[in-house]
Design a protein around this motif. Structure first.
Motif, PDB file in Angstrom:
ATOM      1  N   MET A   1      60.679 -70.074 -47.570  1.00 54.84           N
ATOM      2  CA  MET A   1      59.196 -70.768 -49.412  1.00 54.84           C
ATOM      3  C   MET A   1      58.246 -71.218 -48.406  1.00 54.84           C
ATOM      4  SD  MET A   1      59.033 -72.176 -53.223  1.00 54.84           S
ATOM      5  CE  MET A   1      57.511 -72.651 -53.891  1.00 54.84           C
ATOM      6  N   LYS A   2      57.124 -70.931 -47.926  1.00 57.53           N
ATOM      7  CA  LYS A   2      56.928 -71.654 -47.575  1.00 57.53           C
ATOM      8  C   LYS A   2      55.863 -73.473 -47.314  1.00 57.53           C
ATOM      9  CE  LYS A   2      52.422 -70.299 -48.840  1.00 57.53           C
ATOM     10  NZ  LYS A   2      51.067 -69.236 -48.039  1.00 57.53           N
ATOM     11  N   LYS A   3      55.727 -74.509 -46.683  1.00 56.72           N
ATOM     12  CA  LYS A   3      55.563 -75.473 -47.558  1.00 56.72           C
ATOM     13  C   LYS A   3      54.422 -75.637 -47.960  1.00 56.72           C
ATOM     14  CE  LYS A   3      56.307 -79.263 -44.020  1.00 56.72           C
ATOM     15  NZ  LYS A   3      57.216 -79.683 -43.066  1.00 56.72           N
ATOM     16  N   PRO A   4      53.663 -76.800 -48.448  1.00 57.95           N
ATOM     17  CA  PRO A   4      52.466 -76.420 -49.479  1.00 57.95           C
ATOM     18  C   PRO A   4      51.822 -77.227 -48.225  1.00 57.95           C
ATOM     19  CG  PRO A   4      53.484 -78.230 -50.186  1.00 57.95           C
ATOM     20  CD  PRO A   4      54.914 -77.551 -49.486  1.00 57.95           C
ATOM     21  N   ARG A   5      49.628 -76.558 -48.582  1.00 57.83           N
ATOM     22  CA  ARG A   5      49.043 -77.181 -47.647  1.00 57.83           C
ATOM     23  C   ARG A   5      48.655 -78.434 -48.283  1.00 57.83           C
ATOM     24  NH1 ARG A   5      44.266 -73.471 -45.790  1.00 57.83           N
ATOM     25  NH2 ARG A   5      43.275 -74.874 -44.691  1.00 57.83           N
ATOM     26  N   ILE A   6      48.899 -79.563 -47.398  1.00 58.13           N
ATOM     27  CA  ILE A   6      48.524 -80.784 -47.502  1.00 58.13           C
ATOM     28  C   ILE A   6      46.892 -81.694 -47.853  1.00 58.13           C
ATOM     29  CG2 ILE A   6      48.966 -83.592 -48.020  1.00 58.13           C
ATOM     30  CD1 ILE A   6      51.399 -81.863 -48.028  1.00 58.13           C
ATOM     31  N   ILE A   7      46.709 -81.779 -48.866  1.00 55.96           N
ATOM     32  CA  ILE A   7      44.998 -82.201 -49.068  1.00 55.96           C
ATOM     33  C   ILE A   7      45.514 -83.788 -48.835  1.00 55.96           C
ATOM     34  CG2 ILE A   7      42.757 -81.746 -50.028  1.00 55.96           C
ATOM     35  CD1 ILE A   7      43.807 -79.539 -48.963  1.00 55.96           C
ATOM     36  N   LYS A   8      44.620 -84.847 -48.374  1.00 61.54           N
ATOM     37  CA  LYS A   8      44.568 -86.065 -49.319  1.00 61.54           C
ATOM     38  C   LYS A   8      43.261 -86.256 -49.678  1.00 61.54           C
ATOM     39  CE  LYS A   8      47.828 -87.243 -44.945  1.00 61.54           C
ATOM     40  NZ  LYS A   8      48.088 -88.639 -44.060  1.00 61.54           N
ATOM     41  N   LYS A   9      43.748 -86.897 -50.410  1.00 62.52           N
ATOM     42  CA  LYS A   9      42.533 -87.857 -51.027  1.00 62.52           C
ATOM     43  C   LYS A   9      42.253 -89.269 -50.345  1.00 62.52           C
ATOM     44  CE  LYS A   9      40.194 -88.436 -55.643  1.00 62.52           C
ATOM     45  NZ  LYS A   9      40.570 -89.136 -57.027  1.00 62.52           N
ATOM     46  N   TYR A  10      40.644 -89.495 -50.523  1.00 66.16           N
ATOM     47  CA  TYR A  10      41.396 -91.057 -50.342  1.00 66.16           C
ATOM     48  C   TYR A  10      40.432 -92.104 -50.537  1.00 66.16           C
ATOM     49  CZ  TYR A  10      42.295 -89.217 -45.071  1.00 66.16           C
ATOM     50  OH  TYR A  10      42.763 -88.368 -44.032  1.00 66.16           O
ATOM     51  N   ALA A  11      40.463 -93.301 -50.402  1.00 66.27           N
ATOM     52  CA  ALA A  11      39.936 -93.950 -51.042  1.00 66.27           C
ATOM     53  C   ALA A  11      38.340 -93.610 -51.909  1.00 66.27           C
ATOM     54  CB  ALA A  11      40.156 -95.705 -50.895  1.00 66.27           C
ATOM     55  N   ASN A  12      37.276 -93.338 -50.885  1.00 65.07           N
ATOM     56  CA  ASN A  12      36.114 -92.601 -51.391  1.00 65.07           C
ATOM     57  C   ASN A  12      36.068 -91.444 -51.791  1.00 65.07           C
ATOM     58  OD1 ASN A  12      36.689 -90.750 -49.453  1.00 65.07           O
ATOM     59  ND2 ASN A  12      34.753 -91.358 -47.799  1.00 65.07           N
ATOM     60  N   ARG A  13      37.031 -91.351 -52.695  1.00 66.48           N
ATOM     61  CA  ARG A  13      37.363 -89.992 -53.384  1.00 66.48           C
ATOM     62  C   ARG A  13      36.832 -88.246 -52.925  1.00 66.48           C
ATOM     63  NH1 ARG A  13      33.583 -92.729 -57.478  1.00 66.48           N
ATOM     64  NH2 ARG A  13      32.214 -90.883 -57.712  1.00 66.48           N
ATOM     65  N   ARG A  14      36.782 -88.515 -52.015  1.00 61.05           N
ATOM     66  CA  ARG A  14      36.501 -87.292 -50.649  1.00 61.05           C
ATOM     67  C   ARG A  14      37.824 -86.739 -50.289  1.00 61.05           C
ATOM     68  NH1 ARG A  14      32.661 -87.396 -46.044  1.00 61.05           N
ATOM     69  NH2 ARG A  14      33.353 -85.692 -45.869  1.00 61.05           N
ATOM     70  N   LEU A  15      38.179 -85.375 -50.215  1.00 62.20           N
ATOM     71  CA  LEU A  15      39.722 -84.858 -49.877  1.00 62.20           C
ATOM     72  C   LEU A  15      39.543 -83.717 -48.674  1.00 62.20           C
ATOM     73  CD1 LEU A  15      39.549 -82.481 -53.709  1.00 62.20           C
ATOM     74  CD2 LEU A  15      41.014 -84.406 -52.664  1.00 62.20           C
ATOM     75  N   TYR A  16      40.772 -84.072 -48.146  1.00 60.37           N
ATOM     76  CA  TYR A  16      40.650 -83.866 -46.546  1.00 60.37           C
ATOM     77  C   TYR A  16      41.796 -83.191 -46.104  1.00 60.37           C
ATOM     78  CZ  TYR A  16      40.555 -84.238 -41.640  1.00 60.37           C
ATOM     79  OH  TYR A  16      40.808 -84.352 -39.801  1.00 60.37           O
ATOM     80  N   ASP A  17      41.406 -82.072 -45.635  1.00 56.78           N
ATOM     81  CA  ASP A  17      42.915 -80.830 -45.859  1.00 56.78           C
ATOM     82  C   ASP A  17      42.896 -81.402 -44.018  1.00 56.78           C
ATOM     83  OD1 ASP A  17      43.680 -77.943 -45.227  1.00 56.78           O
ATOM     84  OD2 ASP A  17      42.537 -76.707 -45.511  1.00 56.78           O
ATOM     85  N   THR A  18      44.705 -81.506 -44.727  1.00 59.08           N
ATOM     86  CA  THR A  18      45.965 -82.150 -42.997  1.00 59.08           C
ATOM     87  C   THR A  18      45.481 -80.657 -42.636  1.00 59.08           C
ATOM     88  OG1 THR A  18      47.149 -81.835 -43.988  1.00 59.08           O
ATOM     89  CG2 THR A  18      46.098 -84.040 -43.638  1.00 59.08           C
ATOM     90  N   GLU A  19      45.636 -79.748 -42.519  1.00 57.57           N
ATOM     91  CA  GLU A  19      45.870 -78.704 -41.787  1.00 57.57           C
ATOM     92  C   GLU A  19      44.678 -77.824 -41.079  1.00 57.57           C
ATOM     93  OE1 GLU A  19      47.433 -73.077 -42.882  1.00 57.57           O
ATOM     94  OE2 GLU A  19      48.415 -75.070 -43.505  1.00 57.57           O
ATOM     95  N   ALA A  20      43.677 -77.870 -41.743  1.00 56.70           N
ATOM     96  CA  ALA A  20      42.476 -77.584 -40.576  1.00 56.70           C
ATOM     97  C   ALA A  20      41.413 -78.755 -40.611  1.00 56.70           C
ATOM     98  CB  ALA A  20      41.245 -76.486 -41.850  1.00 56.70           C
ATOM     99  N   SER A  21      42.327 -79.784 -41.044  1.00 56.91           N
ATOM    100  CA  SER A  21      41.255 -81.168 -40.254  1.00 56.91           C
ATOM    101  C   SER A  21      39.752 -81.318 -40.468  1.00 56.91           C
ATOM    102  CB  SER A  21      41.499 -81.629 -38.456  1.00 56.91           C
ATOM    103  OG  SER A  21      43.303 -81.496 -38.188  1.00 56.91           O
ATOM    104  N   LYS A  22      39.886 -81.682 -41.754  1.00 59.40           N
ATOM    105  CA  LYS A  22      38.230 -80.872 -42.325  1.00 59.40           C
ATOM    106  C   LYS A  22      38.089 -81.277 -43.657  1.00 59.40           C
ATOM    107  CE  LYS A  22      37.622 -76.216 -44.321  1.00 59.40           C
ATOM    108  NZ  LYS A  22      36.575 -75.307 -44.211  1.00 59.40           N
TER     109      LYS A  22
END
Length: 156
Positions: A1-22
């Motif tokens: 089973m592959k690892k899930p793609r991690i998305i971080k949600k910052y305090a400013n409510r923006r979402l950041y894709d750690t794999e694509a770096s955007k």
């Protein structure tokens, strides 16, 4: 089973894709899921997993988008009645298995259609004619009479 793609949600409510770096939007996350990516959304400051609430938000947006909803008012009311009910866990398991079975059957039908369409019409016709000939051959072959022989029935 592959690892899930991690998305971080910052305090400013923006979402950041750690794999694509955007930075991404909920619409981008929906596209990732539709494309088969497993995702996990993490609150950056606390480290809490907030995947479920954001997935529910995506569902709400899809349900309100003007197309035909999957979750009718009747279904939603029935689901609400199960919260706090002793059968809540069983209902969740039943829904998960039902959707998994539906998806599996859908994949099977799609595979069969792709296989059928990958053959040219001529290939398909040849295969059908061949199958029909085999069937007709077994249906219309007269039974052999083992006890009689032509040699004993000849007139002299």
């Amino acid at each position: 089973m592959k690892k899930p793609r991690i998305i971080k949600k910052y305090a400013n409510r923006r979402l950041y894709d750690t794999e694509a770096s955007k930075h991404v939007t909920l619409s981008n996350i929906r596209e990732m899921i539709v494309n088969g990516d497993d995702i996990q959304i993490i609150e950056d400051t606390s480290g809490d997993d907030i995947t479920r609430p954001l997935l529910l938000q995506i569902i709400v947006e899809q349900e309100q988008s003007g197309g035909q909803p999957i979750l009718t008012e009747l279904l939603l009311a029935q689901l609400i009645r199960f919260y706090g009910n002793p059968m809540q866990g069983m209902m969740a398991e039943y829904l998960q298995k039902s959707v998994s079975t539906f998806v599996s059957q859908q994949r099977s039908v799609q595979t069969q259609m792709q296989d059928m369409l990958s053959n040219t019409p001529l290939d398909t016709m040849k295969e059908l004619v061949s199958q029909n000939m085999k069937t007709w051959g077994t249906m219309f072959t007269p039974p052999k009479d083992e006890g009689s022989s032509d040699a004993g029935n000849k007139k002299e």
